[in-house]
Design an enzyme around this catalytic site. Structure first.
Site, PDB file in Angstrom:
ATOM      1  N   GLY A 186     103.805  36.721 -61.396  1.00 46.62           N
ATOM      2  CA  GLY A 186     104.886  37.651 -61.740  1.00 46.62           C
ATOM      3  C   GLY A 186     104.632  38.380 -63.056  1.00 46.62           C
ATOM      4  O   GLY A 186     105.176  39.471 -63.276  1.00 46.62           O
ATOM      5  N   GLU A 207      99.017  32.774 -57.152  1.00 50.66           N
ATOM      6  CA  GLU A 207     100.083  32.147 -56.344  1.00 50.66           C
ATOM      7  C   GLU A 207      99.523  31.280 -55.228  1.00 50.66           C
ATOM      8  O   GLU A 207     100.141  30.291 -54.836  1.00 50.66           O
ATOM      9  CB  GLU A 207     101.001  33.230 -55.748  1.00 50.66           C
TER      10      GLU A 207
HETATM   11  N1  CAA Z   1     106.136  28.425 -64.902  1.00 43.34           N
HETATM   12  C1  CAA Z   1     106.673  27.442 -65.649  1.00 43.34           C
HETATM   13  N2  CAA Z   1     106.073  26.927 -66.735  1.00 43.34           N
HETATM   14  C2  CAA Z   1     104.862  27.406 -67.066  1.00 43.34           C
HETATM   15  C3  CAA Z   1     104.250  28.422 -66.335  1.00 43.34           C
HETATM   16  C4  CAA Z   1     104.932  28.948 -65.205  1.00 43.34           C
HETATM   17  N3  CAA Z   1     104.454  29.958 -64.472  1.00 43.34           N
HETATM   18  N4  CAA Z   1     103.047  28.690 -66.894  1.00 43.34           N
HETATM   19  C5  CAA Z   1     102.937  27.879 -67.947  1.00 43.34           C
HETATM   20  N5  CAA Z   1     104.020  27.099 -68.053  1.00 43.34           N
HETATM   21  C6  CAA Z   1     104.302  26.064 -69.053  1.00 43.34           C
HETATM   22  C7  CAA Z   1     103.462  24.833 -68.789  1.00 43.34           C
HETATM   23  O1  CAA Z   1     104.079  24.019 -67.807  1.00 43.34           O
HETATM   24  C8  CAA Z   1     103.460  24.200 -70.162  1.00 43.34           C
HETATM   25  O2  CAA Z   1     104.692  23.557 -70.380  1.00 43.34           O
HETATM   26  P1  CAA Z   1     104.730  22.010 -70.903  1.00 43.34           P
HETATM   27  O3  CAA Z   1     104.129  22.097 -72.277  1.00 43.34           O
HETATM   28  O4  CAA Z   1     106.195  21.704 -70.901  1.00 43.34           O
HETATM   29  O5  CAA Z   1     103.920  21.221 -69.964  1.00 43.34           O
HETATM   30  C9  CAA Z   1     103.414  25.403 -71.096  1.00 43.34           C
HETATM   31  O6  CAA Z   1     103.867  26.526 -70.335  1.00 43.34           O
HETATM   32  C10 CAA Z   1     102.014  25.732 -71.585  1.00 43.34           C
HETATM   33  O7  CAA Z   1     101.196  25.854 -70.442  1.00 43.34           O
HETATM   34  P2  CAA Z   1      99.820  25.036 -70.263  1.00 43.34           P
HETATM   35  O8  CAA Z   1      99.883  23.736 -70.958  1.00 43.34           O
HETATM   36  O9  CAA Z   1      99.509  25.008 -68.798  1.00 43.34           O
HETATM   37  O10 CAA Z   1      98.827  26.006 -71.038  1.00 43.34           O
HETATM   38  P3  CAA Z   1      97.257  26.192 -70.818  1.00 43.34           P
HETATM   39  O11 CAA Z   1      96.802  27.035 -71.946  1.00 43.34           O
HETATM   40  O12 CAA Z   1      96.600  24.866 -70.573  1.00 43.34           O
HETATM   41  O13 CAA Z   1      97.128  27.000 -69.423  1.00 43.34           O
HETATM   42  C11 CAA Z   1      97.700  28.774 -67.857  1.00 43.34           C
HETATM   43  C12 CAA Z   1      97.585  28.325 -69.341  1.00 43.34           C
HETATM   44  C13 CAA Z   1      96.285  28.876 -67.240  1.00 43.34           C
HETATM   45  C14 CAA Z   1      98.336  30.148 -67.862  1.00 43.34           C
HETATM   46  C15 CAA Z   1      98.529  27.750 -67.067  1.00 43.34           C
HETATM   47  O14 CAA Z   1      99.733  27.509 -67.771  1.00 43.34           O
HETATM   48  C16 CAA Z   1      98.894  28.195 -65.675  1.00 43.34           C
HETATM   49  O15 CAA Z   1      98.070  28.147 -64.776  1.00 43.34           O
HETATM   50  N6  CAA Z   1     100.178  28.625 -65.485  1.00 43.34           N
HETATM   51  C17 CAA Z   1     100.672  28.999 -64.157  1.00 43.34           C
HETATM   52  C18 CAA Z   1     100.158  30.353 -63.715  1.00 43.34           C
HETATM   53  C19 CAA Z   1     100.675  30.658 -62.320  1.00 43.34           C
HETATM   54  O16 CAA Z   1     100.390  29.950 -61.370  1.00 43.34           O
HETATM   55  N7  CAA Z   1     101.458  31.757 -62.200  1.00 43.34           N
HETATM   56  C20 CAA Z   1     102.029  32.172 -60.926  1.00 43.34           C
HETATM   57  C21 CAA Z   1     103.441  31.680 -60.830  1.00 43.34           C
HETATM   58  S1  CAA Z   1     104.163  31.973 -59.245  1.00 43.34           S
HETATM   59  C22 CAA Z   1     104.622  33.601 -59.234  1.00 43.34           C
HETATM   60  O17 CAA Z   1     104.497  34.294 -60.219  1.00 43.34           O
HETATM   61  C23 CAA Z   1     105.225  34.093 -57.941  1.00 43.34           C
HETATM   62  C24 CAA Z   1     105.494  35.573 -57.894  1.00 43.34           C
HETATM   63  O18 CAA Z   1     104.585  36.380 -57.619  1.00 43.34           O
HETATM   64  C25 CAA Z   1     106.828  36.074 -58.036  1.00 43.34           C
END
Ligand code: CAA
Length: 258
Positions: free
Chosen positions: A109, A132
């Site tokens: 998103g 995703e």
């Molecule tokens: N939703 C909720 N929380 C999230 C998040 C998300 N999309 N992305 C990161 N966070 C949170 C993590 O859970 C973490 O929280 P905690 O400390 O409470 O555990 C905090 O943010 C920091 O994140 P990381 O510890 O994971 O940080 P990192 O530097 O190790 O990794 C990252 C960074 C690669 C961006 C990793 O956080 C990640 O892969 N995030 C998810 C990305 C993702 O899958 N996005 C798609 C979401 S679905 C969507 O968007 C659907 C749509 O099209 C509408």
């Protein structure tokens, strides 16, 4: 208006809107989407605002929809509330020029939100992606649609199917972003672009935005007709007279949005 998940500053006729959930890498939860759509609607209606810059922080523009908030929802829940429906459509209805200033992660998103802006300026540390598929879902705010129009089918399929990230250089090469700058310069560069736009006639700027966006919706023939009629209609404005007179008189134009 006080917000919890975003910060809005209006300066020099530019609304700078910062996503502000650093603890969650600016993940788009329902509160943030609600506040953002309200702030953008207000900025669009505010006569003191001529251009909008949307940004995050140095680590993340936004890491996507909030996975923790969504994870337990059922089909009936998300269908019933039309998750990412009306509020996101309000963002798409903004008529003033809107620039995304992206540093760090713009995923899911977050990438989709950046693509909803009129153009994207990013820092060298930017990472774009539609991961995703790793969560067992398909993109839901344009990741399979807008990204395909930006970068073509092959790269859009690659990004959506493998979930890999695109760095800033690849994003610029592929036409996803208009400029890449050193990361600390992202906001200054976007503000400077916004100030340039703010100097133009607001009427013309809206017409430009409408016309470019129309190219995504209609055939080339229809789009060209739309553009030509829009061009013709500009001759009903005082700003057209002023713009052309200023050129001939070798001076800067003084647009009055009329
Ligand atoms: N939703 C909720 N929380 C999230 C998040 C998300 N999309 N992305 C990161 N966070 C949170 C993590 O859970 C973490 O929280 P905690 O400390 O409470 O555990 C905090 O943010 C920091 O994140 P990381 O510890 O994971 O940080 P990192 O530097 O190790 O990794 C990252 C960074 C690669 C961006 C990793 O956080 C990640 O892969 N995030 C998810 C990305 C993702 O899958 N996005 C798609 C979401 S679905 C969507 O968007 C659907 C749509 O099209 C509408």
């Amino acid at each position: 208006m006080a917000y919890e998940t975003i910060i809005v500053e209006i300066e020099d006729q530019i609304a700078l809107i910062r996503l502000n959930r650093p603890e969650a890498l600016n993940a788009l939860n329902s509160k943030l989407v609600d506040e953002l759509s309200r702030a953008l609607t207000e900025a669009d209606q505010n006569d003191k605002v001529r251009c909008i810059v949307l940004t995050g922080n140095e680590k993340a523009f936004a890491a996507g929809a909030d996975i923790k908030e969504m994870s337990e929802k059922s089909f009936v829940d998300v269908y019933g509330e039309d998750l990412f429906g009306a509020k996101i459509e309000a963002i798409q209805r903004v008529r003033k020029p809107m620039i995304a200033a992206v540093s760090g992660y713009a995923l899911g998103g977050g990438c989709e939100l950046a693509m909803m802006c009129d153009f994207i300026i990013c820092g060298e540390n930017a990472k774009f992606g539609q991961p995703e598929i790793n969560l067992g879902v398909v993109a839901g705010i344009g990741g399979t649609q807008r990204l395909t129009r930006f970068v073509g089918k092959s790269k859009a399929m690659d990004m959506n199917l493998t979930g890999r990230f695109m760095d800033a250089a690849e994003a610029e090469r592929s036409g996803l972003v208009s400029r890449v700058v050193p990361t600390p310069k992202v906001i200054p560069e976007a503000m400077s672009a916004a100030r340039k736009i703010a100097e133009k006639s607001a009427v013309t700027a809206k017409a430009v935005k409408e016309s470019v966006n129309r190219s995504y919706e209609v055939s080339l023939r229809e789009g060209l007709l739309f553009e030509r009629r829009s061009f013709h209609s500009m001759f009903a404005t005082e700003d057209q007279k002023e713009g052309m007179a200023a050129f001939i008189e070798k001076r800067e134009p003084q647009f009055r949005d009329k």
